[in-house]
Design a protein around this motif. Structure first.
Motif, short mmCIF file in Angstrom:
data_model
loop_
_atom_site.label_atom_id
_atom_site.label_comp_id
_atom_site.label_asym_id
_atom_site.label_seq_id
_atom_site.Cartn_x
_atom_site.Cartn_y
_atom_site.Cartn_z
N SER A 1 -78.97 -40.36 -12.07
CA SER A 1 -79.10 -39.98 -10.65
C SER A 1 -77.86 -39.27 -10.13
O SER A 1 -77.96 -38.28 -9.40
N GLY A 2 -76.69 -39.78 -10.50
CA GLY A 2 -75.47 -39.20 -9.95
C GLY A 2 -74.85 -38.13 -10.81
O GLY A 2 -73.79 -37.59 -10.48
N PHE B 1 -83.23 -41.63 -5.87
CA PHE B 1 -84.45 -42.29 -5.39
C PHE B 1 -84.31 -42.71 -3.94
O PHE B 1 -83.21 -42.89 -3.42
N MET B 2 -85.47 -42.87 -3.31
CA MET B 2 -85.49 -43.39 -1.95
C MET B 2 -84.89 -44.80 -1.95
O MET B 2 -84.98 -45.51 -2.96
N ILE C 1 -92.64 -45.54 -7.61
CA ILE C 1 -91.34 -45.30 -6.98
C ILE C 1 -91.23 -43.80 -6.69
O ILE C 1 -91.82 -42.98 -7.41
N PHE C 2 -90.49 -43.47 -5.65
CA PHE C 2 -90.40 -42.08 -5.21
C PHE C 2 -88.95 -41.60 -5.26
O PHE C 2 -88.04 -42.32 -4.84
N THR C 3 -88.77 -40.37 -5.72
CA THR C 3 -87.43 -39.77 -5.66
C THR C 3 -87.20 -39.24 -4.25
O THR C 3 -88.13 -39.10 -3.46
N THR D 1 -88.67 -31.36 1.29
CA THR D 1 -90.06 -30.97 0.98
C THR D 1 -90.53 -31.71 -0.28
O THR D 1 -90.84 -32.88 -0.22
N ILE D 2 -90.55 -31.05 -1.41
CA ILE D 2 -91.21 -31.65 -2.60
C ILE D 2 -90.37 -32.77 -3.22
O ILE D 2 -89.14 -32.67 -3.31
N PHE D 3 -91.07 -33.83 -3.64
CA PHE D 3 -90.42 -34.92 -4.37
C PHE D 3 -91.34 -35.37 -5.51
O PHE D 3 -92.47 -34.90 -5.66
N ILE D 4 -90.81 -36.29 -6.33
CA ILE D 4 -91.53 -36.78 -7.52
C ILE D 4 -91.84 -38.27 -7.34
O ILE D 4 -91.03 -39.01 -6.78
#
Ligand SMILES: [Fe+2]
Length: 508
Positions: free
Chosen positions: A386-387, A393-394, A439-441, A449-452
């Motif tokens: 992530s970093g 992630f949210m 889980i949501f990014t 806008t777009i996320f995974i």
């Protein structure tokens, strides 16, 4: 692979939702709305080269509209209490599965490498200057059945200098320089095409157009092997049909991508693509945000023949501050799932869907849900990165969420798995058939806008006619029970994006 056992899943009572929301139409709007409408029309003319769809920003709908204002005859959002899931198997053409998703961007190399690293999807094929493509650079990522294609334009003058027309050497025959540039300028990094493998892309195109689809590209036969065609889906997104001449086409393990993907693509040297694998296996659903759901759903439903698979209204999923209405369309086999959302208004804060529409300058793909064969492994690998170039992630739900989880899902998840969910911030929901881990990014690019979404579905295992075990599509639902948690996270995230105002200097 982590094994999640399904134990006598109880059938949940269907939650009673309030009745349907009405859809009101208007062509009026604020000056900003009028500006976006004009901008969208101009861009649509450039990108789709067909008449612009009638997509006015709808007159604000409020939560809890009363029935007397209903004026939409083509499609009505019923709400969960009235919606009864049926499968009429009404596809207008043979649909097999999601084939790939194409992002249009301004630098395919960097976008492809970022997604490869963040999702554990090796770059397996390319079509660029090194393969004789003077028109666009395209890089293909693959993990299981999931294929992401990243495409960006070269200067049109490069082909001209070699005495080719600007698109003569393109591997994606529908690519257009001006359209690609206008698209990226309007939307940033975004999905241009949702591709589905169909029995016959020629037939699918003509069946779609004869049932109201706006044509974008007529069928093109590639190397006498594959056929590709496109129709308008929503915003500047196209639904792309891909089919193969050999009906027994099955060369997934071949080293030659032109046999299992598209001609003119060549394998990437293994030295230059690190063999990552986080367990992601296929696309589950591709969600679109639109300003007005009724016309968008009626349009897609009519030309595809897809049926309504699920509905959620603002009352079902909204927090006290913002919300949405949503409809999920599905093909016969319910493995190609196309949900669409619209914003609702009149809430304390602006709907997150409206925020998307403003930042994306209109409709577009909001999120892509990727199926993992082991969500715990996938999340551990993704979070490590992530970093350092991967995806963030949210924020995770509070500890109280996981305290209640044993009661909600203790018959499906072990104590250890519930602990893993808490450690990794995984949400759990269930419907009357199965369980969903999700889980949501955070948004993957500059704009909100777009996320995974990463998911694993548990339960609903069936056998086909040949005795092969498979999982029923949409098993466990779409996380309705988690929407409220998700929205709170998104709202908290959006608060961090509020522009910091620099105090105006006092006038002299
Ligand atoms: Fe989703």
């Amino acid at each position: 692979m982590t094994t999640i056992t399904r134990i006598n899943l109880p059938r949940y009572p269907r939650i009673q939702f309030q009745s349907y929301l009405r859809v009101q139409k208007t062509t009026t709007g604020t000056p900003a709305t009028v500006y976006f409408k004009q901008l969208r029309r101009l861009r649509h003319n450039l990108i789709c080269q067909s008449p612009p769809p009638p997509l006015p920003f709808a007159k604000p709908k409020t939560m809890g509209n009363n029935d007397s204002d209903a004026d939409e005859t083509q499609f009505q959002l019923l709400g969960f209490s009235k919606f009864v899931r049926t499968n009429p198997r009404s596809d207008r053409f043979g649909v097999q599965r999601f084939h790939h998703v194409e992002f249009w961007c301004t630098d395919a190399t960097n976008s492809a490498r970022r997604f490869s690293w963040g999702l554990g999807m090796p770059i397996v094929a390319k079509s660029d200057l090194s393969t004789g493509n003077l028109t666009h650079a395209s890089y293909l990522l693959r993990s299981g059945q999931l294929c992401f294609l990243f495409t960006s334009p070269y200067s049109p003058s490069i082909a001209s200098m070699e005495n080719f027309s600007p698109t003569a050497t393109a591997s994606i025959p529908t690519f257009d320089h001006a359209a690609s540039r206008a698209f990226s300028s309007a939307h940033g990094l975004a999905v241009r095409a949702i591709a589905v493998q169909v029995d016959d892309a020629d037939f699918a195109f003509h069946a779609s157009v004869s049932h109201g689809a706006k044509p974008v590209s007529p069928p093109v036969l590639l190397d006498n092997h594959a056929t590709l065609s496109e129709v308008h889906l929503y915003g500047d997104v196209v639904l792309r049909y891909v089919s193969y001449k050999n009906p027994n086409h099955d060369h997934q393990d071949s080293d030659s991508p032109d046999s299992w993907f598209l001609p003119k693509f060549e394998p990437v040297d293994k030295q230059s693509s690190y063999p990552l694998d986080f367990g992601i296996r296929r696309l589950d659903h591709a969600v679109g945000n639109v300003p007005e759901l009724s016309s968008a759903v009626a349009y897609v439903k009519n030309f595809t023949g897809f049926h309504e698979f699920a509905e959620f209204t603002a009352e079902d999923v909204g927090t006290s501050e913002s919300g949405l209405n949503s409809v999920v369309l599905a093909n016969n086999d319910e493995l190609v799932l196309l949900p669409m959302n619209e914003p609702v208004y009149g809430t304390k804060r602006k709907s997150q869907i409206q925020t998307y529409l403003e930042h994306n300058e209109g409709s577009g793909v909001q999120h892509l849900a990727l199926v993992s064969e082991d969500i715990f492994r996938t999340l551990r690998e993704m979070r490590k990165r992530s970093g350092i170039g991967g995806f963030e992630f949210m924020p995770s739900p509070p500890p109280t969420y996981y305290k209640k989880l044993k009661h909600r899902a203790g018959d499906v998840l072990t104590d250890e798995q519930i602990k893993d969910c808490e450690e990794l911030g995984i949400l759990v929901d269930r419907d009357d058939q199965g369980t969903l881990l999700q889980i949501f990014t955070k948004p993957v690019g500059d704009r909100p806008t777009i996320f995974i979404e990463i998911i694993q579905r548990v339960g609903c295992m069936l056998k086909d006619e040949e005795g092969k075990v498979y999982q029923k599509g949409g098993c466990g639902g779409f996380g309705k029970g988690n929407f409220s948690e998700l929205f709170k996270s998104i709202e908290e995230y959006e608060k961090t994006l509020q522009a910091k105002r620099i105090p105006e200097a006092a006038s002299a």
